[in-house]
Design an enzyme around this catalytic site. Structure first.
Site, PDB file in Angstrom:
ATOM      1  N   TYR A  31     -48.255  73.853 -45.407  1.00  0.00           N
ATOM      2  CA  TYR A  31     -48.621  72.503 -45.887  1.00  0.00           C
ATOM      3  C   TYR A  31     -47.632  71.981 -46.924  1.00  0.00           C
ATOM      4  O   TYR A  31     -47.379  70.768 -46.995  1.00  0.00           O
ATOM      5  CB  TYR A  31     -50.071  72.490 -46.392  1.00  0.00           C
ATOM      6  N   ASN A  51     -54.977  61.490 -38.701  1.00  0.00           N
ATOM      7  CA  ASN A  51     -53.784  61.914 -39.426  1.00  0.00           C
ATOM      8  C   ASN A  51     -54.107  62.229 -40.876  1.00  0.00           C
ATOM      9  O   ASN A  51     -54.993  61.616 -41.480  1.00  0.00           O
ATOM     10  CB  ASN A  51     -52.713  60.811 -39.364  1.00  0.00           C
ATOM     11  N   HIS A  97     -59.906  63.832 -40.706  1.00  0.00           N
ATOM     12  CA  HIS A  97     -59.380  65.201 -40.805  1.00  0.00           C
ATOM     13  C   HIS A  97     -58.800  65.491 -42.184  1.00  0.00           C
ATOM     14  O   HIS A  97     -58.050  66.452 -42.350  1.00  0.00           O
ATOM     15  CB  HIS A  97     -58.301  65.438 -39.731  1.00  0.00           C
ATOM     16  N   CYS A 119     -64.757  75.386 -55.809  1.00  0.00           N
ATOM     17  CA  CYS A 119     -65.808  74.406 -56.209  1.00  0.00           C
ATOM     18  C   CYS A 119     -65.722  73.099 -55.428  1.00  0.00           C
ATOM     19  O   CYS A 119     -66.483  72.170 -55.698  1.00  0.00           O
ATOM     20  CB  CYS A 119     -65.706  74.124 -57.716  1.00  0.00           C
ATOM     21  N   CYS A 123     -57.800  75.305 -61.291  1.00  0.00           N
ATOM     22  CA  CYS A 123     -58.608  74.116 -60.977  1.00  0.00           C
ATOM     23  C   CYS A 123     -59.110  73.487 -62.275  1.00  0.00           C
ATOM     24  O   CYS A 123     -59.706  74.165 -63.122  1.00  0.00           O
ATOM     25  CB  CYS A 123     -59.804  74.516 -60.103  1.00  0.00           C
ATOM     26  N   SER A 182     -53.397  62.393 -28.249  1.00  0.00           N
ATOM     27  CA  SER A 182     -53.370  63.030 -26.920  1.00  0.00           C
ATOM     28  C   SER A 182     -54.772  63.221 -26.370  1.00  0.00           C
ATOM     29  O   SER A 182     -54.939  63.638 -25.226  1.00  0.00           O
ATOM     30  CB  SER A 182     -52.682  64.399 -27.024  1.00  0.00           C
TER      31      SER A 182
END
Ligand code: BV8
Length: 234
Positions: free
Chosen positions: A52, A91, A108, A119, A135, A177
């Site tokens: 990512y 997306n 998504h 959390c 966090c 698709s």
């Protein structure tokens, strides 16, 4: 006029963001089960964060294309006439927002948002995900994940999406698709409710036969032309 638009990776292809299932797509280079599932994250969080982080770096360099801009224009024009554009995207990029769309439903999730796996707190974060990040909400480290819906996880905003689909006059699918559910099932639901359907894609999708109207070609050309026709018909 209420139009429900569903977009997929194909609308961002000409902005330089890879699609998933085209010939050199993301899933031809990565094993989906290793980088886009909760099990994959549990097994090797560093590999998932690296996957990512590479996409966040790519996104930082990307700009919206004429298709994103045309949808932002359609949203404003419909609102000015008492109509509504419900823009739902599969997306995780922010190119619709960068193009000026005011209301975007990311079913998504969003790549440039970090979620704490401990959390669930969310925070906008274009930078790299790290194991060391603490966090701010719960004070724990080791939980940073992208705010992205992985396979096997429930997509977001499904109730609102189903309501908007039922109220639409037209359902338009752009650049997808038709291989991932539940998004790929929206066209069948729309048809069953008597909603007109239209597919705009580079080539026929897996469920092309379900659509009433179809336009094929690069989104940056076909989407602005389609928006022009809709605006002239209002
Ligand atoms: C869930 C975030 C339930 C990650 C993504 C068997 C049958 C049916 C369903 C399933 C099944 N087995 C498993 C499932 C469920 C699974 C699924 O559908 N799997 C598929 C692979 C069979 N679905 C899920 O797991 C979903 N969750 O079902 O939960 C549940 C119930 C109760 C409780 C808990 C859970 C979650 C799915 C979401 C997964 N996350 N993304 C990330 O991005 O890293 S999906 C991923 O695929 C992206 O979001 C992407 O947008 C999406 C769909 O792909 P497309 O956008 O369509 O992209 P693709 O490359 O496929 O196509 C691009 C298209 O663009 C092509 O058609 C191409 O021709 C076109 N194009 C290319 N260039 C252009 C262009 N068009 C125009 N112009 C161009 N220039």
């Amino acid at each position: 006029m209420k139009i429900f638009v569903l977009t997929g990776a194909g609308i961002s292809a000409e902005s330089g963001l890879g699609t998933f299932r085209d010939k050199d797509g993301v899933w031809t280079r990565y094993d989906l089960s290793e980088v886009a599932t909760p099990e994959g994250f549990a097994r090797d969080p560093a590999k998932v964060r690296a996957f990512y982080n590479a996409r966040r770096a790519n996104l930082a360099e990307a700009s919206p294309n004429a298709a994103h801009v045309a949808l932002a224009r359609l949203e404003a024009a419909l609102a000015a006439r008492g109509g509504d554009l419900w823009l739902c995207t599969q997306n995780v990029d922010d190119l619709h927002e960068k193009a000026g769309s005011r209301r975007v439903v990311h079913m998504h999730g969003e790549l440039a948002v970090t979620r704490c796996a401990h959390c669930q707190a969310l925070r906008p974060d274009p930078g790299p995900l790290t194991a060391e990040a603490v966090c701010e909400a719960c004070g724990r480290d080791g939980g940073a994940r992208p705010h992205v819906v992985w396979f096997g996880e429930m997509p977001l905003h499904m109730d609102a999406i189903e309501d908007a689909l039922a109220e639409a006059d037209l359902f338009v699918s752009i650049g997808t698709s038709g291989s991932v559910y539940p998004a790929a099932g929206f066209v069948t639901e729309a048809r069953a409710m008597g909603v007109a359907t239209c597919e705009i894609n580079l080539e026929p999708s897996a469920n092309a036969y379900v659509f009433g109207e179809k336009h094929y070609g690069p989104a940056s050309e076909v989407v602005p032309a389609w928006v022009e026709r809709v605006l002239n018909g209002l």
